[in-house]
Design a protein around this motif. Structure first.
Motif, PDB file in Angstrom:
ATOM      1  N   MET A   1     -15.005   2.698  -1.700  1.00 31.92           N
ATOM      2  CA  MET A   1     -14.299   2.123  -0.558  1.00 31.92           C
ATOM      3  C   MET A   1     -12.858   1.871  -0.938  1.00 31.92           C
ATOM      4  SD  MET A   1     -14.819   1.225   2.594  1.00 31.92           S
ATOM      5  CE  MET A   1     -14.057   0.229   3.880  1.00 31.92           C
ATOM      6  N   ARG A   2     -11.936   2.561  -0.288  1.00 31.61           N
ATOM      7  CA  ARG A   2     -10.508   2.369  -0.606  1.00 31.61           C
ATOM      8  C   ARG A   2      -9.985   1.108   0.075  1.00 31.61           C
ATOM      9  NH1 ARG A   2     -10.947   7.971   0.478  1.00 31.61           N
ATOM     10  NH2 ARG A   2     -10.492   9.262  -1.339  1.00 31.61           N
ATOM     11  N   ARG A   3      -9.416   0.192  -0.717  1.00 34.58           N
ATOM     12  CA  ARG A   3      -8.833  -1.042  -0.169  1.00 34.58           C
ATOM     13  C   ARG A   3      -7.344  -0.802  -0.011  1.00 34.58           C
ATOM     14  NH1 ARG A   3     -12.077  -5.380  -0.415  1.00 34.58           N
ATOM     15  NH2 ARG A   3     -10.314  -6.806  -0.454  1.00 34.58           N
ATOM     16  N   LEU A   4      -6.933  -0.527   1.217  1.00 33.08           N
ATOM     17  CA  LEU A   4      -5.544  -0.174   1.488  1.00 33.08           C
ATOM     18  C   LEU A   4      -5.011  -0.971   2.661  1.00 33.08           C
ATOM     19  CD1 LEU A   4      -5.810   3.728   1.327  1.00 33.08           C
ATOM     20  CD2 LEU A   4      -4.719   2.256  -0.366  1.00 33.08           C
ATOM     21  N   PRO A   5      -3.697  -1.243   2.663  1.00 33.98           N
ATOM     22  CA  PRO A   5      -3.065  -1.771   3.875  1.00 33.98           C
ATOM     23  C   PRO A   5      -3.080  -0.704   4.951  1.00 33.98           C
ATOM     24  CG  PRO A   5      -1.679  -2.094   1.933  1.00 33.98           C
ATOM     25  CD  PRO A   5      -2.767  -1.139   1.548  1.00 33.98           C
ATOM     26  N   PRO A   6      -2.756  -1.057   6.192  1.00 30.79           N
ATOM     27  CA  PRO A   6      -2.704  -0.051   7.252  1.00 30.79           C
ATOM     28  C   PRO A   6      -1.755   1.091   6.888  1.00 30.79           C
ATOM     29  CG  PRO A   6      -2.587  -2.261   8.189  1.00 30.79           C
ATOM     30  CD  PRO A   6      -2.489  -2.415   6.694  1.00 30.79           C
ATOM     31  N   LEU A   7      -2.129   2.313   7.256  1.00 28.32           N
ATOM     32  CA  LEU A   7      -1.344   3.479   6.894  1.00 28.32           C
ATOM     33  C   LEU A   7       0.071   3.396   7.457  1.00 28.32           C
ATOM     34  CD1 LEU A   7      -1.162   6.264   5.599  1.00 28.32           C
ATOM     35  CD2 LEU A   7      -2.115   7.234   7.698  1.00 28.32           C
ATOM     36  N   ASN A   8       0.223   2.911   8.668  1.00 27.38           N
ATOM     37  CA  ASN A   8       1.567   2.802   9.253  1.00 27.38           C
ATOM     38  C   ASN A   8       2.464   1.879   8.437  1.00 27.38           C
ATOM     39  OD1 ASN A   8       1.171   4.585  11.342  1.00 27.38           O
ATOM     40  ND2 ASN A   8       0.593   3.016  12.836  1.00 27.38           N
ATOM     41  N   ALA A   9       1.878   0.837   7.868  1.00 29.50           N
ATOM     42  CA  ALA A   9       2.664  -0.084   7.044  1.00 29.50           C
ATOM     43  C   ALA A   9       3.111   0.602   5.762  1.00 29.50           C
ATOM     44  CB  ALA A   9       1.847  -1.335   6.734  1.00 29.50           C
ATOM     45  N   LEU A  10       2.221   1.396   5.160  1.00 36.46           N
ATOM     46  CA  LEU A  10       2.595   2.129   3.952  1.00 36.46           C
ATOM     47  C   LEU A  10       3.659   3.178   4.258  1.00 36.46           C
ATOM     48  CD1 LEU A  10      -0.915   2.635   2.307  1.00 36.46           C
ATOM     49  CD2 LEU A  10       0.833   0.923   1.755  1.00 36.46           C
ATOM     50  N   ARG A  11       3.556   3.832   5.398  1.00 30.32           N
ATOM     51  CA  ARG A  11       4.584   4.811   5.792  1.00 30.32           C
ATOM     52  C   ARG A  11       5.931   4.124   5.967  1.00 30.32           C
ATOM     53  NH1 ARG A  11       3.217   7.592  11.020  1.00 30.32           N
ATOM     54  NH2 ARG A  11       4.892   9.022  10.412  1.00 30.32           N
ATOM     55  N   ALA A  12       5.928   2.928   6.551  1.00 27.97           N
ATOM     56  CA  ALA A  12       7.181   2.202   6.756  1.00 27.97           C
ATOM     57  C   ALA A  12       7.819   1.852   5.415  1.00 27.97           C
ATOM     58  CB  ALA A  12       6.920   0.933   7.573  1.00 27.97           C
ATOM     59  N   PHE A  13       7.012   1.366   4.463  1.00 27.14           N
ATOM     60  CA  PHE A  13       7.554   1.036   3.147  1.00 27.14           C
ATOM     61  C   PHE A  13       8.114   2.281   2.474  1.00 27.14           C
ATOM     62  CE2 PHE A  13       8.203  -0.203  -1.071  1.00 27.14           C
ATOM     63  CZ  PHE A  13       7.529   0.689  -1.896  1.00 27.14           C
ATOM     64  N   GLU A  14       7.348   3.380   2.485  1.00 31.49           N
ATOM     65  CA  GLU A  14       7.783   4.581   1.778  1.00 31.49           C
ATOM     66  C   GLU A  14       9.087   5.121   2.357  1.00 31.49           C
ATOM     67  OE1 GLU A  14       7.896   7.943   2.769  1.00 31.49           O
ATOM     68  OE2 GLU A  14       8.294   8.744   0.772  1.00 31.49           O
ATOM     69  N   ALA A  15       9.191   5.155   3.687  1.00 26.80           N
ATOM     70  CA  ALA A  15      10.409   5.677   4.315  1.00 26.80           C
ATOM     71  C   ALA A  15      11.603   4.774   4.023  1.00 26.80           C
ATOM     72  CB  ALA A  15      10.201   5.808   5.827  1.00 26.80           C
ATOM     73  N   ALA A  16      11.412   3.452   4.108  1.00 30.10           N
ATOM     74  CA  ALA A  16      12.516   2.520   3.843  1.00 30.10           C
ATOM     75  C   ALA A  16      12.956   2.594   2.387  1.00 30.10           C
ATOM     76  CB  ALA A  16      12.091   1.103   4.205  1.00 30.10           C
ATOM     77  N   ALA A  17      11.998   2.723   1.469  1.00 30.47           N
ATOM     78  CA  ALA A  17      12.335   2.791   0.044  1.00 30.47           C
ATOM     79  C   ALA A  17      13.017   4.110  -0.293  1.00 30.47           C
ATOM     80  CB  ALA A  17      11.073   2.610  -0.785  1.00 30.47           C
ATOM     81  N   ARG A  18      12.588   5.164   0.348  1.00 28.13           N
ATOM     82  CA  ARG A  18      13.190   6.473   0.074  1.00 28.13           C
ATOM     83  C   ARG A  18      14.619   6.534   0.600  1.00 28.13           C
ATOM     84  NH1 ARG A  18      12.098  10.362   3.561  1.00 28.13           N
ATOM     85  NH2 ARG A  18      10.067   9.435   4.030  1.00 28.13           N
ATOM     86  N   HIS A  19      14.859   5.982   1.780  1.00 23.86           N
ATOM     87  CA  HIS A  19      16.206   5.980   2.362  1.00 23.86           C
ATOM     88  C   HIS A  19      17.035   4.776   1.907  1.00 23.86           C
ATOM     89  CE1 HIS A  19      15.549   9.305   5.134  1.00 23.86           C
ATOM     90  NE2 HIS A  19      14.431   8.739   5.584  1.00 23.86           N
TER      91      HIS A  19
END
Length: 305
Positions: free
Chosen positions: A1-19
């Motif tokens: 069972m993968r314990r992850l935050p919502p995918l949209n939240a991870l996408r937001a972090f990754e995009a903000a960190a990349r830019h």
């Protein structure tokens, strides 16, 4: 069972960190900067760490943010690659049809060239199986099955009505005990389809003999086969009399390999139906619609025979 935050939240972090910018991340994901900020706070609250240092005119990644970014980027890239693979499967036009082996071999496969000529853009796969299809697991697009036609969450079109009738080799008509009337069956071997004996909707010898008023013939005795096409082959070999549907026997009847010993069967008795079945949500998929339209046309053209 993968314990992850919502995918949209991870996408937001990754995009903000990349830019290194909430505004540019918002443009990429087509949301507002406030939504990006809210999603990142959600990740920080779930993980229990800070990911950014918010300065007056800039952002800085914390150690936790810097450590997580490469893995997040790689993970989202892999997800995108998996999605593109799914789309390639759809765009490549691979169409998988599950069909009962006997109907597939005797009725569907001989007609497939006409479908391919009409729709060369689709690469068809035939899964010859009687097993129940789970459309949510696996790659089957449609199934052709006999039954009641009531399938929750699925669309079912009656492909063609079917009825079972006795067939045998022409040689049995000239046997020492020739077949002239149903009562003559007491001198011959009955060939059985196992699946017919297990499903209430499927006509079998027990039902047929009862309807014919023959109570002194053992309706259970005789060889049993898992599929109708095996029963047909045994009948062609002169091993006995089979009870099969018209779709399975039609080609061999036309070729003279089989005959109806008691004359042409009536459509009214021992009838059931084959259905084309697929998920309701897939009704507008081009390949599902194309195959359904084509196979219904084929069945309509052959139904009178």
């Amino acid at each position: 069972m993968r314990r992850l935050p919502p995918l949209n939240a991870l996408r937001a972090f990754e995009a903000a960190a990349r830019h290194m910018s909430f505004n540019k991340a918002a443009e990429e994901l087509n949301v507002t900067p406030a939504a990006i900020s809210q999603q990142i706070r959600a990740v920080e609250n779930i993980a229990g760490v800070k990911l950014f240092r918010r300065l007056t005119r800039s952002l800085l990644l914390t150690d936790a943010g810097q450590f997580a970014l490469p893995a997040m980027t790689e993970g989202l890239d892999r997800l995108a690659e998996g999605y593109r693979a799914m789309r390639r499967q759809e765009e490549a036009g691979v169409l998988t049809v599950s069909v009962a082996p006997s109907l597939g071999a005797k009725w569907l496969v001989p007609r497939l060239e006409r479908f391919r000529a009409r729709h060369p853009e689709f690469d068809i796969r035939i899964d010859a199986s009687d097993r129940l299809v789970d459309f949510h697991r696996g790659d089957v697009d449609l199934a052709i099955r006999s039954g009641a036609g009531e399938y929750e969450g699925l669309t079912a079109h009656c492909l063609m009505s079917e009825f079972a009738a006795p067939v045998c080799s022409p040689a049995l008509m000239q046997d020492a005990q020739p077949l002239r009337q149903p009562a003559d069956l007491r001198h011959h071997t009955l060939l059985h389809s196992q699946w017919r004996m297990q499903h209430a909707f499927a006509p079998n010898w027990r039902m047929w003999l009862k309807a014919a008023g023959l109570t002194d013939i053992d309706a259970e005795h005789g060889p049993r086969f898992s599929e109708d096409n095996l029963v047909v082959q045994a009948a062609i070999a002169g091993q006995g009399v089979a009870l099969v549907g018209k779709a399975v026997a039609a080609a061999d009847l036309r070729a003279g390999l089989l005959v109806h010993p008691f004359g042409p069967p009536t459509r009214e008795s021992h009838a059931y139906c084959y259905y084309v079945v697929y998920p309701e949500a897939d009704a507008d998929r081009p390949k599902v619609r194309a195959f359904t339209d084509w196979v219904l046309e084929e069945a309509k053209e052959t139904e009178p025979s």
